[in-house]
Design an enzyme around this catalytic site. Sequence first.
Site, PDB file in Angstrom:
ATOM      1  N   ASP A 174      40.539  43.700  30.122  1.00  0.00           N
ATOM      2  CA  ASP A 174      40.899  43.198  31.442  1.00  0.00           C
ATOM      3  C   ASP A 174      39.821  43.572  32.452  1.00  0.00           C
ATOM      4  OD1 ASP A 174      42.599  42.120  33.412  1.00  0.00           O
ATOM      5  OD2 ASP A 174      43.303  44.109  33.934  1.00  0.00           O
ATOM      6  N   THR A 217      40.279  37.969  36.497  1.00  0.00           N
ATOM      7  CA  THR A 217      39.436  38.978  37.155  1.00  0.00           C
ATOM      8  C   THR A 217      37.997  38.928  36.639  1.00  0.00           C
ATOM      9  OG1 THR A 217      40.306  40.533  35.542  1.00  0.00           O
ATOM     10  CG2 THR A 217      41.292  40.567  37.697  1.00  0.00           C
ATOM     11  N   THR A 218      37.854  38.736  35.324  1.00  0.00           N
ATOM     12  CA  THR A 218      36.505  38.648  34.761  1.00  0.00           C
ATOM     13  C   THR A 218      35.812  37.396  35.283  1.00  0.00           C
ATOM     14  OG1 THR A 218      37.402  39.680  32.781  1.00  0.00           O
ATOM     15  CG2 THR A 218      35.205  38.764  32.597  1.00  0.00           C
ATOM     16  N   ASP A 237      49.680  40.886  33.199  1.00  0.00           N
ATOM     17  CA  ASP A 237      48.962  39.670  33.593  1.00  0.00           C
ATOM     18  C   ASP A 237      49.835  38.447  33.396  1.00  0.00           C
ATOM     19  OD1 ASP A 237      46.840  41.218  34.172  1.00  0.00           O
ATOM     20  OD2 ASP A 237      45.455  40.401  32.708  1.00  0.00           O
TER      21      ASP A 237
END
Length: 553
Positions: free
Chosen positions: A65, A98-99, A393
Amino acid sequence: MAGQMSGQPIFILNESSKRTRGRDAQSNNIMAAKAVAEAVRTTLGPKGMDKMLVDSLGDVVITNDGATILKEMDIEHPAAKMIVEVSKTQDDEVGDGTTTAAVIAGELLKKAEDMINQDVHPTIIASGFRMAAEKSGEILDTIAKGITSEDEAQLINIAGTAMTGKGAEANKEVLGKIAVDAVRSVAEKGDTRTVDMDNIKIEKKVGGRVEDSEMIEGMIIDKERVHTNMPKKVQDAKIALLNSAIELKETEVDAEISITSPDQLQSFLDQEEKMLKDLVSKITGSGANVVFCQKGIDDMAQHFLAKAGILAVRRVKKSDMEKLSRATGGSLITNLDEISEKDLGSANFVEERKVGGDDMIFVTGCDNPKAVSILLRGGTEHVVDSVERALNDALRVVGVAIEDEKLVAGGGSPEVQVALELQDYASSLSGREQLAVKAFAEALEVIPRTLAENAGLDPIDTLVELRSHHENGENTAGLDVYTGDVVDMWERGVVEPLRIKTQAINAAAEAAVMILRIDDVIASNKAPEPPEGAGGMGGMGGMGGMGGMPPMM
């Protein structure tokens, strides 16, 4: 930094301060930000690899994550911290992507650096990026499709997409269903739907397999009953939720009681016992057969409660008490004198079960629970932790989908579509911003390119094929990383909420613009001594002091 005046240098900054200016400052900042984006880039997509982070205490976190990785990395460089902020904002807003956000920010800066080297002024790049980000939002809106909270299959697909590549995909059907059921239970139906994640409680227990995880229509409290003579299972539970302790109150005034004879002592003790008995009879009188108490329960009171056949639990966390109230429909009772039947919550069963060697209290079968629990199982602690991160998530993303009711396809398809339409938009501009918008479009293609790279496919071939599909009007064509083919992602069920994409692109653009506009970095070397009475906060070094701390869950 010194000014000259009648041959005498004037020092404005502390001599030990470092100052980097102009191009140097920019390339320095851009390099740091790119390095951070590069660090998380290999985790993108279903075939992304994981990172193992070991903190100064030797605690290990294994995760895929982006937000978790960047939070755990002890990042010092101020420009690099801005990329961390991007992924943190993305995590707070949507919970996934997020990445993606960090990688796009890094790529935008890379493109900007090329333009600066061609003498395009940073202000022009910044305004071009802003125009492009705004246009991207409009393009994404046109390709988004609607969804309702009734569309269970599609919601499970969304949860599956969020969990893929996070160590949980082997069980994503089971976990996806759990996530969707949980979010739908707590979704508030008003003019707009809101989903408060605080109403979903995740209890982790090591042992068993991941697919043994389950959702409870009610609450799990990690406590045991206070007395062994109490029933282990209560059917048709009437639940009293007490804020106050079931003990005798201490006198407010410092009173001294002098007892002169044994009879007096006995009657004093009898009186205490009677008072406790009265307290318990108030509870039984209201019809309650289960008691959750936020404070303590006196030993004698435990005895009376057990005699009355009541299951009681003490020292329950305040947050759990609030969730119990939402799940069972009971009110929190502060004053025992005023307890009445209408304050009680109800559930089909309250029982103590052994899970992984520990006793836990399960409150199940609530009529219309506004708070639910998820019991997560897994072979080892790290497995349970990584499944929890994946599930978090999934819950957030399903919540966002229900709130916004808008979806886009996954697998790099929205990025390719936006890039294509941005190229057309760039051609319609006459100023130098045209270059920045074009660069922005190319930067977005980093997502499909990285997906391909992480899956061991040829990034250039993949991109060319993706583009040609999109040029033929297939705006949901994306990359199937398992086969290496370009397929219709919508049909494959690879879908994500629209907000993931809009938020990622906006946050990345804003961070890139912010870093671009910096042309002077003035860094004080020594932290000043804290003034008297200011405590030890002086040496925290702004945000730097937070590095390396484990995340607070």
